[in-house]
Design a protein around this motif. Sequence first.
Motif, PDB file in Angstrom:
ATOM      1  N   GLU A  36       0.805  -0.962  -0.041  1.00 31.82           N
ATOM      2  CA  GLU A  36      -0.128   0.096  -0.009  1.00 31.82           C
ATOM      3  C   GLU A  36       0.914   1.370  -0.140  1.00 31.82           C
ATOM      4  O   GLU A  36       0.579   2.172  -0.657  1.00 31.82           O
ATOM      5  CB  GLU A  36      -0.788  -0.040   1.184  1.00 31.82           C
ATOM      6  N   GLU A  37       1.818   1.384   0.815  1.00 29.13           N
ATOM      7  CA  GLU A  37       2.900   2.452   0.745  1.00 29.13           C
ATOM      8  C   GLU A  37       3.546   2.726  -0.550  1.00 29.13           C
ATOM      9  O   GLU A  37       3.726   3.544  -0.927  1.00 29.13           O
ATOM     10  CB  GLU A  37       3.971   2.178   1.835  1.00 29.13           C
ATOM     11  N   MET A  38       3.742   1.648  -1.250  1.00 34.98           N
ATOM     12  CA  MET A  38       4.314   1.599  -2.498  1.00 34.98           C
ATOM     13  C   MET A  38       3.711   2.020  -3.566  1.00 34.98           C
ATOM     14  O   MET A  38       3.741   3.007  -4.508  1.00 34.98           O
ATOM     15  CB  MET A  38       5.360   0.190  -2.936  1.00 34.98           C
ATOM     16  N   SER A  41       3.545   5.757  -3.309  1.00 36.54           N
ATOM     17  CA  SER A  41       4.693   6.150  -3.945  1.00 36.54           C
ATOM     18  C   SER A  41       4.545   6.312  -5.382  1.00 36.54           C
ATOM     19  O   SER A  41       5.003   7.449  -5.903  1.00 36.54           O
ATOM     20  CB  SER A  41       5.972   5.357  -3.356  1.00 36.54           C
ATOM     21  N   ALA A  42       4.187   5.207  -5.914  1.00 38.84           N
ATOM     22  CA  ALA A  42       3.797   5.437  -7.145  1.00 38.84           C
ATOM     23  C   ALA A  42       2.890   6.390  -7.669  1.00 38.84           C
ATOM     24  O   ALA A  42       3.204   6.939  -8.788  1.00 38.84           O
ATOM     25  CB  ALA A  42       3.477   3.820  -7.676  1.00 38.84           C
ATOM     26  N   LYS A  43       2.036   6.732  -6.904  1.00 40.68           N
ATOM     27  CA  LYS A  43       0.909   7.547  -7.126  1.00 40.68           C
ATOM     28  C   LYS A  43       1.749   9.014  -7.320  1.00 40.68           C
ATOM     29  O   LYS A  43       1.317   9.809  -8.218  1.00 40.68           O
ATOM     30  CB  LYS A  43      -0.068   7.643  -6.245  1.00 40.68           C
ATOM     31  N   PRO A  52       6.202   5.612 -12.700  1.00 45.57           N
ATOM     32  CA  PRO A  52       6.655   4.960 -11.365  1.00 45.57           C
ATOM     33  C   PRO A  52       6.941   3.624 -11.531  1.00 45.57           C
ATOM     34  O   PRO A  52       6.447   2.617 -11.013  1.00 45.57           O
ATOM     35  CB  PRO A  52       5.385   5.071 -10.556  1.00 45.57           C
ATOM     36  N   LEU A  53       7.852   3.311 -12.385  1.00 43.22           N
ATOM     37  CA  LEU A  53       8.404   1.952 -12.861  1.00 43.22           C
ATOM     38  C   LEU A  53       8.695   1.020 -11.555  1.00 43.22           C
ATOM     39  O   LEU A  53       8.257  -0.189 -11.285  1.00 43.22           O
ATOM     40  CB  LEU A  53       9.569   1.944 -13.934  1.00 43.22           C
ATOM     41  N   MET A  54       9.879   1.507 -10.885  1.00 45.47           N
ATOM     42  CA  MET A  54      10.286   0.854  -9.576  1.00 45.47           C
ATOM     43  C   MET A  54       9.023   0.607  -8.292  1.00 45.47           C
ATOM     44  O   MET A  54       9.029  -0.251  -7.849  1.00 45.47           O
ATOM     45  CB  MET A  54      11.589   1.350  -9.024  1.00 45.47           C
ATOM     46  N   ALA A  59       5.647  -2.348  -5.312  1.00 43.69           N
ATOM     47  CA  ALA A  59       4.041  -2.685  -4.850  1.00 43.69           C
ATOM     48  C   ALA A  59       3.649  -4.122  -5.382  1.00 43.69           C
ATOM     49  O   ALA A  59       3.092  -4.623  -4.563  1.00 43.69           O
ATOM     50  CB  ALA A  59       3.447  -1.530  -5.298  1.00 43.69           C
ATOM     51  N   ASP A  60       3.760  -4.574  -6.499  1.00 43.86           N
ATOM     52  CA  ASP A  60       3.454  -5.702  -7.126  1.00 43.86           C
ATOM     53  C   ASP A  60       4.001  -6.851  -6.308  1.00 43.86           C
ATOM     54  O   ASP A  60       3.305  -7.905  -5.885  1.00 43.86           O
ATOM     55  CB  ASP A  60       3.500  -5.834  -8.730  1.00 43.86           C
TER      56      ASP A  60
END
Length: 97
Positions: A36-38, A41-43, A52-54, A59-60
């Motif tokens: 959820e945190e990642m 971050s991607a958002k 937001p590749l990394m 997150a995946d």
Amino acid sequence: MPLIAAVRHQGAILLAYIKGAHLLSRVLQNGQRRAEEMRESAKAVREAGFAPLMASASADREKWLADLVRAGFFGDLPKVVLWHEYADRLLAAREGK
């Protein structure tokens, strides 16, 4: 190699195994929250105009681990386990075993 150096070397290897297991167990315990945190971050990265590749890939992977934990994939491992036992399970999950 002198005996003391050999003992220190073996101790360092054992410590690395224990630390690796601890770190991996923490990842497994906190996978859902970290996913959820990642995603957040991607958002933020996307809103800044970058892909937001990394962050998305992290997150995946965290979600995949959380799903495995939720399904009981690691439930029968003992409380104290070496990191490679977790890794063997992860490889089996990736290969669909």
